[in-house]
Design a protein around this motif. Structure first.
Motif, short mmCIF file in Angstrom:
data_model
loop_
_atom_site.label_atom_id
_atom_site.label_comp_id
_atom_site.label_asym_id
_atom_site.label_seq_id
_atom_site.Cartn_x
_atom_site.Cartn_y
_atom_site.Cartn_z
N SER A 297 0.82 -1.22 0.00
CA SER A 297 0.00 0.00 0.00
C SER A 297 0.85 1.26 0.00
CB SER A 297 -0.94 0.01 1.21
OG SER A 297 -1.99 -0.91 1.04
N GLY A 298 1.96 1.25 0.74
CA GLY A 298 2.82 2.42 0.79
C GLY A 298 3.34 2.80 -0.58
N LEU A 299 3.72 1.80 -1.38
CA LEU A 299 4.21 2.06 -2.73
C LEU A 299 3.08 2.55 -3.64
CD1 LEU A 299 6.47 -1.09 -3.13
CD2 LEU A 299 7.25 1.25 -2.75
N LEU A 300 1.91 1.93 -3.52
CA LEU A 300 0.80 2.28 -4.41
C LEU A 300 0.31 3.70 -4.17
CD1 LEU A 300 -1.35 -1.00 -4.30
CD2 LEU A 300 0.45 -0.38 -5.92
N LEU A 301 0.26 4.12 -2.92
CA LEU A 301 -0.29 5.45 -2.61
C LEU A 301 0.56 6.57 -3.18
CD1 LEU A 301 -1.36 4.75 1.07
CD2 LEU A 301 -2.91 5.30 -0.82
N ALA A 302 1.87 6.38 -3.21
CA ALA A 302 2.75 7.42 -3.76
C ALA A 302 2.96 7.27 -5.26
CB ALA A 302 4.11 7.38 -3.05
N ALA A 303 2.60 6.12 -5.83
CA ALA A 303 2.92 5.82 -7.22
C ALA A 303 2.38 6.81 -8.24
CB ALA A 303 2.43 4.41 -7.56
N PRO A 304 1.22 7.46 -8.03
CA PRO A 304 0.78 8.43 -9.04
C PRO A 304 1.78 9.54 -9.31
CG PRO A 304 -0.99 7.97 -7.49
CD PRO A 304 0.24 7.32 -6.95
N ARG A 305 2.62 9.85 -8.35
CA ARG A 305 3.60 10.91 -8.52
C ARG A 305 4.95 10.39 -9.01
NH1 ARG A 305 2.63 15.58 -5.36
NH2 ARG A 305 4.76 16.14 -5.94
N PHE A 306 5.09 9.07 -9.15
CA PHE A 306 6.31 8.52 -9.76
C PHE A 306 6.25 8.76 -11.27
CE2 PHE A 306 6.76 4.94 -6.33
CZ PHE A 306 6.97 5.91 -5.37
N ASP A 307 7.40 8.95 -11.91
CA ASP A 307 7.43 9.25 -13.34
C ASP A 307 6.69 8.20 -14.16
OD1 ASP A 307 8.98 11.36 -12.57
OD2 ASP A 307 10.88 10.54 -13.32
N LYS A 308 6.88 6.92 -13.82
CA LYS A 308 6.27 5.82 -14.57
C LYS A 308 5.15 5.14 -13.80
CE LYS A 308 10.83 4.68 -16.54
NZ LYS A 308 11.88 3.63 -16.61
N GLY A 309 4.71 5.73 -12.70
CA GLY A 309 3.78 5.00 -11.85
C GLY A 309 4.49 3.81 -11.25
N ALA A 310 3.73 2.76 -10.94
CA ALA A 310 4.35 1.56 -10.36
C ALA A 310 3.52 0.33 -10.65
CB ALA A 310 4.54 1.72 -8.86
N GLU A 311 4.22 -0.74 -10.94
CA GLU A 311 3.62 -2.07 -10.97
C GLU A 311 4.31 -2.87 -9.87
OE1 GLU A 311 2.63 -4.43 -14.63
OE2 GLU A 311 4.23 -5.73 -13.86
#
Length: 443
Positions: free
Chosen positions: A193-207
């Motif tokens: 969850s910690g990774l997913l919540l911040a992922a919108p602001r990552f350049d490529k998102g996250a899988e």
């Protein structure tokens, strides 16, 4: 398995202050019930939803009003962490969260909050500057290695001096590349969850892909995905894989549901005393794991009904032992174990080995404290076996664990003389607990 360390005198009897710190108060004698309880209660907001809402609001493109948030140690620590990074959080009944450019240097106190120690570092990686993350002494024993490794793989720089645990320093560079990462989240769903919540602001998102034993508390992952979608973020979940695309997080309003896991001991009181307890505003449909109480308490002998007034549990005067896999609802284990200790037949709870890495080793703590009152609880490789025996009063140590306080209170309804050490630690998620408990007993 060695028993968890008991609180030294310098750390006992604590209550919450407005900043999320703790001060001291006397031990508490759990009140016994004179007869069947009959009460209708309104509970504070969900800790899990409140802290997710605060993270998303901090990353949003516009201000967010978080409606009826929980104010407890965990949520005040989250608010303090985000303020330290430059986010504005104001208000009393509701919180208005105003996003800002994230910055360091900052020092984050996670306390014992798993959501703070696991949700804030991915956000800190988006800040410009160094962010030190630490917490209570026990927090340094909680699983963090998989998150640290995953963040590095996604492009963050973290200095943990080789410990794979708190304390560590996130050297934020204002952005995170993102991409695909594989993680073993078998110790906690919060790592994902910690990774997913911040992922919108990552350049490529996250899988994020999980490899390992099953992830516990899976409903919390569903909650994360739902709240991302509600904030306008493209998010999807498959079997052991979660994808969040890069994009804008919407502001607006985010209402918080009552904390259903914190209803466990109140609803359990109806079963123990043969009474009735109604929890108001119970959502008709929810991702909160606490909703599983409906089925679990029915299996233990309760009558459960739902209407416009809320969820009502009625006890029939006896508690029935059950066998149950609690992997998805591990946070209910202490109260369920207390109920099982008061039942008329044995119980067996499995799927909860991960509770050894929570606020304390909950399995060892429950064995030690219930057996200290005359019970017969045995630790299994992945759970607990409970054989009911007559119990007596005595000191019930809580190990800085709010759920242990709740279990002790439930036992005290039927067992006079249960003395609860460090009752103030319940402020982690429910500062009003003793007042609500007294109100329930008074009807």
């Amino acid at each position: 398995m060695p028993l968890p360390s008991r609180c030294p005198p310098a750390h006992r009897d604590r209550v919450l202050t407005r900043t999320g710190n703790l001060t001291y108060m006397p031990d508490w004698t759990a009140p016994s019930a004179d007869g069947p309880v009959a009460a209708t209660l309104a509970l504070p907001g969900s800790k899990s939803m409140t802290n997710r809402a605060l993270i998303l609001a901090a990353l949003a493109s516009a201000p967010t009003v978080v409606r009826r948030p929980l104010r407890s140690r965990d949520t005040l620590l989250m608010a303090g962490a985000l303020r330290a990074l430059g986010v504005g959080i104001t208000g009393e009944t509701d919180w208005t969260v105003t996003p800002a450019e994230l910055r360091g240097p900052a020092r984050i106190d996670a306390g014992l909050a798993g959501t703070v120690m696991r949700f804030v570092p991915p956000v800190a990686a988006l800040a410009d500057g160094e962010v030190i993350v630490d917490g209570d002494p026990r927090a340094r024993d909680r699983p963090m290695g998989p998150l640290i490794t995953a963040l590095r793989a996604l492009g963050a720089e973290i200095d943990d001096a080789g410990r794979s645990s708190l304390p560590f320093t996130v050297r934020g560079r204002g952005r995170v590349a993102g991409g695909t990462v594989t993680i073993d989240a078998s110790s906690s769903s919060q790592l994902v969850s910690g990774l997913l919540l911040a992922a919108p602001r990552f350049d490529k998102g996250a899988e994020v892909r999980h490899e390992g034993p099953p992830v516990p508390s899976a409903p919390h992952l569903e909650m994360t995905v739902r709240m991302l979608r509600s904030a306008g973020v493209p998010a999807e979940a498959g079997e052991n894989v979660w994808r969040v695309g890069p994009g804008t997080v919407d502001g607006g309003e985010c209402p918080i549901e009552p904390d259903l896991s914190n209803a466990a001991q109140f609803l359990g009181a109806a079963l123990v005393t043969g009474g009735r307890v109604t929890v108001r505003d119970w959502p008709a449909e929810t991702a909160q794991p606490g909703d599983a109480l409906r089925g679990l308490l029915e299996r233990m002998g309760a009558t459960v009904s739902y209407d416009a007034d809320g969820l009502t549990v009625r006890g029939g005067g006896t508690v029935e032992g059950i066998e149950a896999d609690l992997r998805d609802v591990g946070e209910l284990t202490p109260v369920m174990t207390a109920l099982a200790a008061l039942a008329g037949s044995p119980s067996r709870f499995t799927g909860i080995a991960h509770l050894r890495g929570h606020e304390t080793d909950r399995l060892a703590a429950l064995v030690a404290e219930i057996n200290g009152l005359g019970g017969d609880v045995r630790e299994l490789a992945d759970g607990l076996e409970i054989r009911p025996r007559p119990l007596h009063g005595g000191m019930f140590h809580t190990y800085d664990d709010h759920r242990m306080v709740m279990a002790a209170a439930l036992l005290g309804l039927a067992v006079p003389g249960v003395e609860v050490e460090n009752v103030g630690t319940v402020a982690k998620t429910l500062p009003e607990f003793t007042a609500l408990w007294t109100r329930m007993l008074e009807g």
